[in-house]
Design a protein around this motif. Structure first.
Motif, PDB file in Angstrom:
ATOM      1  N   THR A  87       0.891  -1.195  -0.083  1.00  0.00           N
ATOM      2  CA  THR A  87      -0.244  -0.047  -0.034  1.00  0.00           C
ATOM      3  C   THR A  87       0.842   1.238  -0.080  1.00  0.00           C
ATOM      4  O   THR A  87       0.503   2.142  -0.755  1.00  0.00           O
ATOM      5  N   GLU A  88       1.922   1.494   0.689  1.00  0.00           N
ATOM      6  CA  GLU A  88       2.855   2.565   0.759  1.00  0.00           C
ATOM      7  C   GLU A  88       3.563   2.515  -0.712  1.00  0.00           C
ATOM      8  O   GLU A  88       3.686   3.614  -1.171  1.00  0.00           O
ATOM      9  N   ILE A  93       3.961   5.369  -5.819  1.00  0.00           N
ATOM     10  CA  ILE A  93       3.949   5.322  -7.283  1.00  0.00           C
ATOM     11  C   ILE A  93       2.852   6.530  -7.807  1.00  0.00           C
ATOM     12  O   ILE A  93       3.220   7.247  -8.603  1.00  0.00           O
ATOM     13  N   ASP A  94       1.853   6.487  -7.188  1.00  0.00           N
ATOM     14  CA  ASP A  94       0.873   7.413  -7.183  1.00  0.00           C
ATOM     15  C   ASP A  94       1.324   8.792  -7.147  1.00  0.00           C
ATOM     16  O   ASP A  94       0.946   9.791  -8.203  1.00  0.00           O
ATOM     17  N   LYS A  95       1.998   9.101  -6.251  1.00  0.00           N
ATOM     18  CA  LYS A  95       2.578  10.626  -6.019  1.00  0.00           C
ATOM     19  C   LYS A  95       3.691  10.793  -6.997  1.00  0.00           C
ATOM     20  O   LYS A  95       3.370  11.952  -7.713  1.00  0.00           O
ATOM     21  N   CYS A  96       4.368   9.843  -7.556  1.00  0.00           N
ATOM     22  CA  CYS A  96       5.367  10.031  -8.642  1.00  0.00           C
ATOM     23  C   CYS A  96       4.714  10.309 -10.004  1.00  0.00           C
ATOM     24  O   CYS A  96       5.138  10.992 -10.698  1.00  0.00           O
ATOM     25  N   ILE A  97       3.446   9.476 -10.187  1.00  0.00           N
ATOM     26  CA  ILE A  97       2.677   9.784 -11.407  1.00  0.00           C
ATOM     27  C   ILE A  97       2.164  11.243 -11.489  1.00  0.00           C
ATOM     28  O   ILE A  97       2.397  11.921 -12.466  1.00  0.00           O
ATOM     29  N   VAL A  98       1.553  11.802 -10.336  1.00  0.00           N
ATOM     30  CA  VAL A  98       1.145  12.990 -10.448  1.00  0.00           C
ATOM     31  C   VAL A  98       2.263  14.057 -10.451  1.00  0.00           C
ATOM     32  O   VAL A  98       2.039  15.083 -11.335  1.00  0.00           O
TER      33      VAL A  98
END
Length: 102
Positions: A87-88, A93-98
């Motif tokens: 989950t972390e 990864i989501d933060k990096c994509i943003v």
């Protein structure tokens, strides 16, 4: 008692005081080192305690969100740990994509 005898006694006592002062200074230095070591140890334990409290909070939250006790699902603490790490990683990864989209 002559002045020479008195002066000799004063010199002896002064010498003993200087020796005592040096011994006390050495003891003081050792105590300072021990104090610094204990402070570092305490700080390290406080950091570890904070990390464990955070881990417990996350696990408690995860269990409450699941609504089912892990033992009922046959999950171990290790499995929960792995799920938490996944989950972390997904969040990172989501933060990096943003950031890449900007």
């Amino acid at each position: 008692m002559t002045v020479t005898d008195q002066l000799s006694k004063v010199i002896d006592k002064t010498s003993r005081l200087i020796d005592l002062c040096a011994a006390l200074q050495e003891e003081n230095d050792l105590l300072k080192l021990e104090n610094d070591s204990l402070k570092l140890s305490l700080e390290s334990r406080e950091i570890k305690k904070t990390e464990l409290e955070e881990k417990l909070r996350v696990m408690t939250l995860a269990r409450s969100l699941e609504g089912i006790q892990p033992t009922e699902l046959g999950l171990s603490e290790k499995t929960l740990d792995i799920k938490q790490k996944i989950t972390e990683f997904v969040r990172e990864i989501d933060k990096c994509i943003v950031l890449l989209k900007k």
